[in-house]
Design a protein around this motif. Structure first.
Motif, PDB file in Angstrom:
ATOM      1  N   VAL A   1      46.014  -5.253  61.677  1.00  0.00           N
ATOM      2  CA  VAL A   1      45.649  -5.331  60.054  1.00  0.00           C
ATOM      3  C   VAL A   1      46.447  -4.400  59.433  1.00  0.00           C
ATOM      4  O   VAL A   1      47.292  -3.717  60.020  1.00  0.00           O
ATOM      5  N   ARG A   2      46.422  -4.377  58.107  1.00  0.00           N
ATOM      6  CA  ARG A   2      47.124  -3.565  57.241  1.00  0.00           C
ATOM      7  C   ARG A   2      46.040  -2.672  56.284  1.00  0.00           C
ATOM      8  O   ARG A   2      45.053  -3.517  56.011  1.00  0.00           O
ATOM      9  N   GLY A   3      46.668  -1.604  55.804  1.00  0.00           N
ATOM     10  CA  GLY A   3      45.537  -1.165  54.751  1.00  0.00           C
ATOM     11  C   GLY A   3      46.278  -0.792  53.444  1.00  0.00           C
ATOM     12  O   GLY A   3      46.706  -2.035  52.803  1.00  0.00           O
ATOM     13  N   ILE A   4      46.987   0.263  52.863  1.00  0.00           N
ATOM     14  CA  ILE A   4      47.587   0.274  51.817  1.00  0.00           C
ATOM     15  C   ILE A   4      48.847  -0.022  51.894  1.00  0.00           C
ATOM     16  O   ILE A   4      49.736   0.350  52.926  1.00  0.00           O
ATOM     17  N   GLY A   5      49.275  -1.153  51.194  1.00  0.00           N
ATOM     18  CA  GLY A   5      50.528  -1.826  51.601  1.00  0.00           C
ATOM     19  C   GLY A   5      50.744  -2.293  52.982  1.00  0.00           C
ATOM     20  O   GLY A   5      49.891  -2.913  53.526  1.00  0.00           O
ATOM     21  N   PRO A   6      51.911  -1.924  53.603  1.00  0.00           N
ATOM     22  CA  PRO A   6      52.044  -2.341  54.964  1.00  0.00           C
ATOM     23  C   PRO A   6      51.734  -1.512  55.852  1.00  0.00           C
ATOM     24  O   PRO A   6      51.708  -1.701  57.237  1.00  0.00           O
ATOM     25  N   THR A   7      50.775  -0.188  55.498  1.00  0.00           N
ATOM     26  CA  THR A   7      50.439   0.877  56.452  1.00  0.00           C
ATOM     27  C   THR A   7      49.174   0.746  57.073  1.00  0.00           C
ATOM     28  O   THR A   7      48.558  -0.186  56.575  1.00  0.00           O
ATOM     29  N   LEU A   8      48.628   1.437  57.727  1.00  0.00           N
ATOM     30  CA  LEU A   8      47.282   1.522  58.467  1.00  0.00           C
ATOM     31  C   LEU A   8      46.414   2.438  57.636  1.00  0.00           C
ATOM     32  O   LEU A   8      45.276   2.692  57.984  1.00  0.00           O
ATOM     33  N   ILE A   9      46.924   3.045  56.613  1.00  0.00           N
ATOM     34  CA  ILE A   9      46.129   4.227  55.596  1.00  0.00           C
ATOM     35  C   ILE A   9      45.151   3.320  55.206  1.00  0.00           C
ATOM     36  O   ILE A   9      45.433   2.150  54.586  1.00  0.00           O
ATOM     37  N   PRO A  10      43.746   3.410  55.254  1.00  0.00           N
ATOM     38  CA  PRO A  10      42.817   2.765  54.665  1.00  0.00           C
ATOM     39  C   PRO A  10      42.655   2.725  53.130  1.00  0.00           C
ATOM     40  O   PRO A  10      42.771   3.666  52.697  1.00  0.00           O
ATOM     41  N   SER A  11      42.332   1.461  52.767  1.00  0.00           N
ATOM     42  CA  SER A  11      42.583   1.205  51.181  1.00  0.00           C
ATOM     43  C   SER A  11      41.085   1.828  50.724  1.00  0.00           C
ATOM     44  O   SER A  11      39.988   1.174  51.165  1.00  0.00           O
ATOM     45  N   PRO A  12      41.096   2.571  49.799  1.00  0.00           N
ATOM     46  CA  PRO A  12      39.806   3.092  49.219  1.00  0.00           C
ATOM     47  C   PRO A  12      38.998   1.756  48.542  1.00  0.00           C
ATOM     48  O   PRO A  12      39.591   1.336  47.530  1.00  0.00           O
ATOM     49  N   GLN A  13      37.773   1.829  48.825  1.00  0.00           N
ATOM     50  CA  GLN A  13      37.065   0.777  48.232  1.00  0.00           C
ATOM     51  C   GLN A  13      35.659   1.296  48.028  1.00  0.00           C
ATOM     52  O   GLN A  13      35.071   2.115  48.558  1.00  0.00           O
ATOM     53  N   ARG A  14      35.079   0.748  46.849  1.00  0.00           N
ATOM     54  CA  ARG A  14      33.803   1.296  46.409  1.00  0.00           C
ATOM     55  C   ARG A  14      32.782   0.399  47.563  1.00  0.00           C
ATOM     56  O   ARG A  14      33.283  -0.823  47.693  1.00  0.00           O
ATOM     57  N   MET A  15      31.704   0.834  47.644  1.00  0.00           N
ATOM     58  CA  MET A  15      30.812   0.472  48.429  1.00  0.00           C
ATOM     59  C   MET A  15      29.633  -0.144  47.779  1.00  0.00           C
ATOM     60  O   MET A  15      29.202   0.299  46.808  1.00  0.00           O
ATOM     61  N   TYR A  16      29.124  -1.593  48.199  1.00  0.00           N
ATOM     62  CA  TYR A  16      28.124  -2.128  47.351  1.00  0.00           C
ATOM     63  C   TYR A  16      26.950  -2.451  48.390  1.00  0.00           C
ATOM     64  O   TYR A  16      27.384  -3.183  49.418  1.00  0.00           O
ATOM     65  N   LEU A  17      25.742  -2.223  48.058  1.00  0.00           N
ATOM     66  CA  LEU A  17      24.729  -2.377  49.072  1.00  0.00           C
ATOM     67  C   LEU A  17      23.578  -3.083  48.190  1.00  0.00           C
ATOM     68  O   LEU A  17      23.272  -2.702  47.235  1.00  0.00           O
ATOM     69  N   ARG A  18      22.818  -4.046  48.646  1.00  0.00           N
ATOM     70  CA  ARG A  18      21.575  -4.481  48.216  1.00  0.00           C
ATOM     71  C   ARG A  18      20.436  -4.885  49.158  1.00  0.00           C
ATOM     72  O   ARG A  18      20.823  -5.628  50.195  1.00  0.00           O
TER      73      ARG A  18
END
Length: 291
Positions: free
Chosen positions: A209-226
């Motif tokens: 997998v990849r995160g930000i760009g080609p790196t393994l840095i996790p992409s910041p994401q808002r969480m959604y719960l229902r």
């Protein structure tokens, strides 16, 4: 058998060291909500939670692995003050030492029928991810797909103990990383063979997998719960046990898939979905519940 029975009893009457850690965990959970609120987790449907705490949460795992579990448990505690008891796989639930005590203090229990039944007899709130670890490793195009093949135990337990099922969907975790290829590609098939040879567990493959760009840095994401509406598991007259288990499973799966689809639609129109600070004030908010 006596030792097994004693261990089952301990999930209710926990050892003193675990009770002490539980108090610490609860204080910490309450204290970190202001920090969590800054990320504006999208949480709705809390009005669907039975106030007596006697219900079975059934959710989806994402690539984040634990974010959905923590957000679900914290949201339930914040709403109705109930501790959620997540049913874990045996390896995690059997961790020795401090790690195992911390998991137990946070409510974690090995997900056996005996343990789940004991919790239900004590009217506790349970959480399960029927897909288990198979839903964490996502190949390209598998985001937010449920992997419940052969997993109907949660429905059987809910029916046997008269527990309503509350589907709870989580979106955001499958966007932290992106797989580089599909499962049926050459690399996908090779990854599955290597993983199975190493772990001996089919379906538990972790793709590249990849995160930000080609790196393994996790992409910041808002969480959604229902939280969805409770599903009544009372068996109607004239329906066989096997048919009703399958019906409850399918009903739960369909409800959860609908929630995931709805949340993905909300996420797609949310300018704050990737935590862009400039879009903080314009983030999509849940509509207030009519009184």
């Amino acid at each position: 058998m006596k030792n097994a029975a004693a261990r089952t009893e301990q999930i209710i009457d926990q050892p003193a060291r675990v009770r002490a850690l539980r108090k610490f965990a609860e204080v910490t959970a309450d204290a970190i909500w202001p920090a969590i609120d800054l990320t504006l987790p999208y949480v709705d449907g809390t009005e669907n939670l039975p106030r007596d705490g006697r219900f079975f949460l059934v959710g989806n795992h994402t690539q984040s692995g634990m974010a959905e579990a923590w957000l679900t448990c914290l949201s339930v505690r914040r709403t109705i003050g109930t501790r959620v008891r997540p049913l874990t796989e045996r390896g995690m639930g059997s961790m020795p030492g401090l790690a195992g005590d911390l998991l137990a203090a946070c409510g974690g229990v090995i997900g056996t029928p005996e343990n789940a039944t004991k919790l239900m007899e004590n009217n506790e709130t349970l959480l399960v991810f029927p897909g288990g670890g198979r839903e964490i490793g996502k190949f390209k195009g598998e985001e937010y797909q449920l992997k419940w093949e052969g997993r109907a135990g949660f429905a059987r337990l809910a029916i046997a103990n008269g527990y309503p099922i509350v589907p709870v969907g989580h979106v955001g975790g499958d966007d932290i990383y992106h797989s580089l290829y599909t499962r049926d590609s050459l690399l996908g098939r090779l990854t599955e063979r290597v993983s199975q040879a190493i772990t001996g567990k089919p379906g538990m493959t972790m793709p590249l997998v990849r995160g930000i760009g080609p790196t393994l840095i996790p992409s910041p994401q808002r969480m959604y719960l229902r939280f969805g509406q409770p599903i009544d598991t009372t068996k109607p007259a004239g329906v066989s046990d096997g048919e009703w288990v399958e019906t409850v499973k399918k009903t739960s799966q369909t409800a959860l898939e609908s929630i995931l689809q709805e949340l993905q639609g909300i996420r797609a129109d949310d300018p704050f979905r990737e935590w862009n600070p400039l879009a903080w004030r314009d983030a999509v908010r849940p509509e207030p519940v009519a009184s």
